[in-house]
Design a protein around this motif. Structure first.
Motif, short mmCIF file in Angstrom:
data_model
loop_
_atom_site.label_atom_id
_atom_site.label_comp_id
_atom_site.label_asym_id
_atom_site.label_seq_id
_atom_site.Cartn_x
_atom_site.Cartn_y
_atom_site.Cartn_z
N TRP A 1 -0.51 6.48 8.08
CA TRP A 1 -0.54 6.02 6.68
C TRP A 1 0.42 6.85 5.83
O TRP A 1 1.14 6.33 4.99
N ARG B 1 -15.28 -1.40 0.18
CA ARG B 1 -15.64 -0.05 0.62
C ARG B 1 -16.45 0.69 -0.45
O ARG B 1 -16.69 1.89 -0.32
N HIS C 1 -6.53 10.93 -2.25
CA HIS C 1 -6.94 10.65 -0.87
C HIS C 1 -8.07 11.62 -0.50
O HIS C 1 -8.55 12.38 -1.34
N HIS C 2 -8.48 11.61 0.78
CA HIS C 2 -9.63 12.44 1.18
C HIS C 2 -9.39 13.93 0.91
O HIS C 2 -10.34 14.69 0.77
N ASP D 1 -12.43 4.13 -0.59
CA ASP D 1 -12.34 4.46 0.83
C ASP D 1 -13.29 5.63 1.11
O ASP D 1 -13.62 6.40 0.21
N TYR E 1 -6.12 3.23 -5.32
CA TYR E 1 -6.96 3.69 -4.20
C TYR E 1 -7.63 4.98 -4.63
O TYR E 1 -6.99 5.86 -5.22
N TRP F 1 -9.53 0.44 -5.20
CA TRP F 1 -9.61 0.34 -3.73
C TRP F 1 -10.27 1.61 -3.21
O TRP F 1 -9.62 2.65 -3.09
N CYS G 1 -5.24 -4.32 5.83
CA CYS G 1 -4.30 -3.25 5.50
C CYS G 1 -3.68 -2.76 6.81
O CYS G 1 -4.36 -2.64 7.83
N GLU H 1 -9.08 -3.27 8.77
CA GLU H 1 -8.03 -2.24 8.80
C GLU H 1 -7.26 -2.29 10.11
O GLU H 1 -7.86 -2.27 11.19
N TRP I 1 -6.00 13.65 7.14
CA TRP I 1 -6.71 13.86 8.40
C TRP I 1 -6.34 15.15 9.13
O TRP I 1 -7.21 15.75 9.79
N PHE J 1 0.88 -1.16 0.00
CA PHE J 1 0.00 0.00 0.00
C PHE J 1 0.93 1.21 0.00
O PHE J 1 1.91 1.24 0.76
C1 GLC Z 1 -8.92 4.91 6.63
C2 GLC Z 1 -8.34 6.31 6.67
C3 GLC Z 1 -7.45 6.61 5.55
C4 GLC Z 1 -6.59 5.46 5.06
C5 GLC Z 1 -7.37 4.19 4.98
C6 GLC Z 1 -6.53 3.00 4.64
O1 GLC Z 1 -10.06 4.87 5.88
O2 GLC Z 1 -9.35 7.27 6.63
O3 GLC Z 1 -6.64 7.68 5.87
O4 GLC Z 1 -6.15 5.80 3.81
O5 GLC Z 1 -8.02 3.95 6.17
O6 GLC Z 1 -7.25 1.83 4.80
#
Ligand code: GLC
Length: 433
Positions: A254, A221, A86-87, A190, A129, A188, A247, A232, A31, A16
């Motif tokens: 991360w 997901r 990512h987010h 999330d 992802y 992947w 993961c 996780e 985050w 990952f």
């Molecule tokens: C969670 C977290 C994220 C990370 C992910 C990996 O959802 O929000 O930051 O990337 O886990 O599984």
């Protein structure tokens, strides 16, 4: 046949990669923008403007994925998954949708392309992802400091028009990812927790994805559509019924979080791989490269330990299925045909015992990576012996000190029948008579 049997289940071990502009600042991935989350205790809390401003100065090195793929292949991994977005919404490829990513801050750079190419060069399956939420996108709507701290379940609602535009953007980006880079083996997802499955329009998303990449695997997901479960930071004591992948971070972050030095021991990580394989799952082990794309030294050291261990023991992991029941051996076991692999995660203080196996069919015992056959002793119930019953019994093996691996020794037991066969085989005519 379930889709995961093709390459995913045999692969057992993947990389990952969490990479994004946060790495430049040494912050946890995304985050910090929302004030952190309890499950990532070493993450930061960074005001939204400051958080996003950091992305502006980031010039990700397109050559970085080559080193990740090299390390992954050397460690015995069979696939890799990259955080394409990512987010925090920053796209690592020059997306024509949205206004945040390399297209705007690092023209000419396409990390998804060099990642996919590096994976192919090193024989790794390719996973992308993609975070369903985008905390930067105005239509999501973007996260503001007024919402800090982040509350699970407390997200501001988008307008109806805004949501339509947002989902167009998501579909547009997914279409690019699954059209412009050749065969993609896995997507992947999330972050689905932030909205309902209806809002994510999961059925339509799945149709779109499978239309573009018919053989692709989707994680669970994308609610209701996963090919595999994704526990996780945790190895499930009882393996899920469906295919699964744990993961796991090497430390407690991360992303490349320079304040996080709380690393798991290399041996603990190797043991986790054995435990996961012994329960029939996959391990997706994370790295968080720094802003220049380099794997931080403590993470490289752990990758190197896997490379050392897997050079000798890959056979006991890759292409195996879940092993015996927990009471049969004091450690994880894996199976491949008539071969049983017993993973010793502790140094034995007495002969090693394997119980409840068809001992009369045991042909040889050796230590993986060594040719010499080891002597073994078998025990069966007296009546079974007197009556020539082909039942199960116990094997005792003396493990010479010199053959022990410092981290995990694997014993190979070759049978001429299924080692997981339970109970007695039907007695032959001759013995029954
Ligand atoms: C969670 C977290 C994220 C990370 C992910 C990996 O959802 O929000 O930051 O990337 O886990 O599984």
């Amino acid at each position: 046949m379930r889709r995961t049997r093709d390459w995913f289940e045999p692969a057992r071990f993947g990389l990952f990669v969490h990479w994004g502009p946060w790495a430049r600042a040494g912050w946890e991935a995304s985050w910090p923008l929302v004030g952190g989350v309890v499950t990532l205790p070493l993450g930061q809390d960074i005001p939204a403007d400051e958080y996003h401003a950091n992305a502006g100065g980031w010039q990700p090195d397109p050559a970085a994925p080559e080193a990740w793929a090299t390390a992954a292949a050397a460690a015995g991994m069979r696939y890799a998954v990259l955080t394409t977005r990512h987010h925090d919404g920053y796209a690592l490829w020059p997306s024509r949708h949205g206004a945040h990513g390399v297209a705007h801050t690092a023209p000419g750079v396409d990390i998804v392309r060099t990642f996919a190419e590096a994976c192919r060069r090193h024989g790794l399956k390719i996973g992308l992802y993609y975070s369903l939420p985008d905390w930067h996108h105005p239509d999501y709507p973007a996260f503001t400091d007024a919402q800090r701290p982040y509350v699970f379940g407390g997200y501001p609602s988008p307008s109806a028009d805004g949501w339509q535009r947002y989902m167009e953007y998501v579909r547009g980006q997914i279409t690019e990812l699954l059209s412009d880079y050749g065969t993609i083996d896995m997507i992947w997802f999330d972050g689905a927790w932030e909205r309902s499955a209806d809002m994510w329009d999961v059925d339509a998303l799945e149709r779109l994805i499978r239309g573009l990449q018919p053989c692709i695997l989707i994680n669970d997901r994308l609610p209701g559509h996963g090919n595999f479960a994704t526990p996780e930071q945790f190895v499930p004591p009882e393996p899920p019924a469906e295919p699964w992948e744990t993961c796991l971070t090497m430390n407690r972050s991360w992303g490349y979080n320079s304040s996080d030095t709380d690393y798991k021991l290399p041996a603990t990580l190797v043991h986790t791989l054995s435990e996961v394989a012994g329960r029939g799952g996959n391990l997706l082990l994370n790295i968080g490269p720094d802003g220049d794309g380099r794997i931080p030294p403590p993470q490289q050291a752990r990758m190197s330990e896997f490379a050392r261990w897997m050079a000798r023991h890959a056979e006991a992991i890759i292409g195996t299925s879940a092993g015996l029941k927990p009471w049969q051996f004091a450690g994880p076991t894996t199976l491949k045909g008539n071969t049983l692999y017993c993973h010793l995660l502790m140094q034995p203080v007495a002969p090693v015992s394997v119980r409840g196996v068809p001992v009369q069919h045991l042909k040889s015992v050796r230590v993986l990576g060594h040719d010499a056959a080891l002597p073994f002793e078998i025990r069966i119930p007296v009546m079974d012996e007197l009556m020539h019953i082909d039942g199960s019994g116990e094997v005792l093996i003396d493990l010479p000190e010199a053959l022990r691996d410092p981290v995990a020794t694997v014993l190979v037991l070759e049978f001429d029948c299924d080692p997981a066969r339970s109970g007695s085989a039907a007695p032959s005519q001759e013995t029954a008579a």
